[in-house]
Design an enzyme around this catalytic site. Structure first.
Site, PDB file in Angstrom:
ATOM      1  N   CYS A   5     -14.037  -0.405  -7.737  1.00  0.00           N
ATOM      2  CA  CYS A   5     -15.098   0.248  -6.957  1.00  0.00           C
ATOM      3  C   CYS A   5     -15.500   1.561  -7.635  1.00  0.00           C
ATOM      4  O   CYS A   5     -16.038   2.457  -7.001  1.00  0.00           O
ATOM      5  CB  CYS A   5     -14.659   0.483  -5.512  1.00  0.00           C
ATOM      6  SG  CYS A   5     -13.213   1.532  -5.366  1.00  0.00           S
ATOM      7  N   ASP A  57       0.865  -1.184   0.000  1.00  0.00           N
ATOM      8  CA  ASP A  57       0.000   0.000   0.000  1.00  0.00           C
ATOM      9  C   ASP A  57       0.898   1.229   0.000  1.00  0.00           C
ATOM     10  O   ASP A  57       2.048   1.170   0.439  1.00  0.00           O
ATOM     11  CB  ASP A  57      -0.924   0.013   1.235  1.00  0.00           C
ATOM     12  CG  ASP A  57      -2.170   0.874   1.017  1.00  0.00           C
ATOM     13  OD1 ASP A  57      -3.237   0.300   0.719  1.00  0.00           O
ATOM     14  OD2 ASP A  57      -2.075   2.112   1.144  1.00  0.00           O
TER      15      ASP A  57
HETATM   16  N1  SAH Z   1      -8.501  -4.011   0.309  1.00  0.00           N
HETATM   17  C1  SAH Z   1      -8.654  -3.025   1.361  1.00  0.00           C
HETATM   18  C2  SAH Z   1      -9.182  -1.703   0.849  1.00  0.00           C
HETATM   19  C3  SAH Z   1      -8.337  -1.051  -0.230  1.00  0.00           C
HETATM   20  S1  SAH Z   1      -8.636   0.651  -0.446  1.00  0.00           S
HETATM   21  C4  SAH Z   1      -9.519  -3.616   2.470  1.00  0.00           C
HETATM   22  O1  SAH Z   1     -10.089  -4.720   2.296  1.00  0.00           O
HETATM   23  O2  SAH Z   1      -9.629  -3.004   3.537  1.00  0.00           O
HETATM   24  C5  SAH Z   1      -7.410   1.169  -1.555  1.00  0.00           C
HETATM   25  C6  SAH Z   1      -6.024   1.349  -0.973  1.00  0.00           C
HETATM   26  O3  SAH Z   1      -5.143   1.645  -2.040  1.00  0.00           O
HETATM   27  C7  SAH Z   1      -5.843   2.479   0.040  1.00  0.00           C
HETATM   28  O4  SAH Z   1      -5.378   1.928   1.239  1.00  0.00           O
HETATM   29  C8  SAH Z   1      -4.784   3.402  -0.578  1.00  0.00           C
HETATM   30  O5  SAH Z   1      -3.862   3.882   0.389  1.00  0.00           O
HETATM   31  C9  SAH Z   1      -4.096   2.481  -1.542  1.00  0.00           C
HETATM   32  N2  SAH Z   1      -3.461   3.083  -2.729  1.00  0.00           N
HETATM   33  C10 SAH Z   1      -3.938   4.053  -3.535  1.00  0.00           C
HETATM   34  N3  SAH Z   1      -3.122   4.251  -4.596  1.00  0.00           N
HETATM   35  C11 SAH Z   1      -2.081   3.376  -4.456  1.00  0.00           C
HETATM   36  C12 SAH Z   1      -0.923   3.067  -5.242  1.00  0.00           C
HETATM   37  N4  SAH Z   1      -0.701   3.694  -6.396  1.00  0.00           N
HETATM   38  N5  SAH Z   1      -0.100   2.102  -4.804  1.00  0.00           N
HETATM   39  C13 SAH Z   1      -0.343   1.460  -3.640  1.00  0.00           C
HETATM   40  N6  SAH Z   1      -1.449   1.688  -2.873  1.00  0.00           N
HETATM   41  C14 SAH Z   1      -2.295   2.639  -3.265  1.00  0.00           C
END
Ligand code: SAH
Length: 400
Positions: free
Chosen positions: A344, A254
């Site tokens: 989403c 992340d």
């Molecule tokens: N799967 C998680 C929810 C994911 S939400 C669950 O079940 O709780 C999307 C996530 O993507 C966020 O935490 C955000 O910090 C991360 N994110 C956004 N852009 C990103 C990138 N380019 N690389 C890595 N993480 C990213």
């Protein structure tokens, strides 16, 4: 009572009970932010009672299609009670629960989640903003709880001409919470976490991932966009149930360091020390490319990115971004490996998402089949009349 008169022919979607009235459909009329207006066809026929929003493209949102309905505190109390009551119909294995899901619960722009004994609400439209005190009372009455925290800091507020607001609306207490989900525990901070603190909508898909992990006894798992590690914990729970935790390799990626730290804490909290876990504070796309260059492979990969396309206008660019990460992930899977891939984005429909993943497979030179479709958990319902409500879609793809 103020009225909105629509342009000729523009009543069609309201007659089908779609709750949004766009600026372009309105011939004349206006009101204060959130004020109730009577919406009429060009010929003057009653269509709906709606909340007016002077700056939003969605210029009004329907409360009711019943001409005899008064929009007042008791109407809101009843809607809240009905939504809370409906949650009892689902067998949800968690004390983190969505109680009000906006339009689907007849309360356009209102999101309310329950974490144990605390409610967290987002007021995302002019209508629910105007009725905030009455809604706060109604929510406490419907649940018997005393604590309500406001997280009205989502980007949608801006489009409604509303400033961000956060803080206790009723009662007060610690903002740090622990919830049980299925067989595991998770922590969150309602003041600083994403959305209202956690991604409750993925609850069923996390459970499904645990079952698949248990059945297949994965050795190497990659959880991309892991946030606080929900899918990481799910996979490890599945492996533990199969007696296959020892030596399993789990990589969680992340770009948010606080989220990753919480993911690591969750693995410890649930007693998964026997697995070999890594947490990478990195960009997913770059990480996937690096793993390909290093010749790494995985038995299972989760791709749960943030909303690349908030509206249909962003769909094309978003489609490329989705295709890229899916192509890279498919390349990293061993034959028989499993990809859980999600979108989403409200702007990307289920069919388009399917096509994107299919063309990612072609570009990757990888054959796969879709073994399951996944979606938001049942406390995030959709109404038949409101297709925009279907924002979260997922596919389970197995590499041939
Ligand atoms: N799967 C998680 C929810 C994911 S939400 C669950 O079940 O709780 C999307 C996530 O993507 C966020 O935490 C955000 O910090 C991360 N994110 C956004 N852009 C990103 C990138 N380019 N690389 C890595 N993480 C990213």
């Amino acid at each position: 009572m103020k009225a909105l008169r629509l342009r000729p022919g523009k009543e069609r979607s309201l007659l089908r009970r779609h709750p949004w009235i766009f600026e372009s459909a309105i011939a004349k009329g206006g009101a204060d932010p959130g004020e109730t207006v009577r919406v009429e066809s060009h010929e003057g026929r009653f269509l709906a009672w709606a909340a007016f929003s002077p700056v939003s493209k969605i210029r009004a949102r329907a409360w009711s299609f019943d001409e005899t309905q008064r929009i007042d505190a008791s109407f809101l109390t009843e809607r809240c009670a009905r939504a809370v009551g409906a949650r009892g119909l689902f067998d949800i294995q968690s004390d983190g629960l969505r109680l009000i899901h906006g339009e689907a619960d007849g309360l356009p722009g209102l999101i309310v989640d329950r974490y144990g004994d605390t409610l967290v609400a987002q007021f995302l439209s002019a209508g629910v903003e105007r009725w905030k005190p009455q809604l706060a009372d109604a929510l406490l009455a419907a649940t018997g709880l005393t604590q309500l925290y406001e997280r009205s800091d989502a980007s949608g507020r801006e489009r409604e001409g509303l400033k961000p607001v956060t803080g206790w609306l009723r009662g007060e207490g610690a903002t740090e919470r622990t919830i049980r989900e299925h067989d595991w525990q998770l922590t969150l901070d309602i003041a600083t976490g994403h959305k209202t603190g956690f991604y409750l909508d993925q609850r069923d898909s996390r459970q499904r991932f645990a079952e698949i992990a248990k059945h297949r006894r994965f050795r190497r798992v990659l959880n991309c966009f892991c946030y606080t590690g929900g899918f990481t914990v799910a996979a490890l729970a599945g492996l533990r149930a199969a007696g296959a935790l020892e030596g399993a390799e789990m990589i969680s990626v992340d770009s948010s360091l606080p989220a990753l730290q919480r993911a690591e804490a969750h693995v410890a909290l649930n007693g998964f020390g026997a697995a070999n876990s890594q947490y990478l504070d990195a960009d997913v796309n770059a990480t996937l490319r690096r793993f390909i260059a290093e010749g790494k492979t995985f038995d299972a990969i989760v791709l749960d990115p943030p909303k690349f396309a908030p509206t249909v206008a962003h769909a094309e660019r978003a489609a490329r971004a989705y295709k890229d990460i899916n192509r890279l992930a498919l390349q990293l899977l061993v034959p028989g490996g499993v990809l859980l891939t999600f979108s989403c984005s409200g702007g990307i429909g289920a069919d388009l998402f399917h096509k994107i993943v299919a063309s990612a497979g072609i570009d990757a030179g990888v054959d796969g089949y879709i073994s399951e479709r996944l979606g938001a958990a049942p406390d995030h319902p959709m109404t038949i009349e409101f297709p925009e409500g279907e924002y979260l879609k997922g596919l389970v793809v197995v590499r041939k």
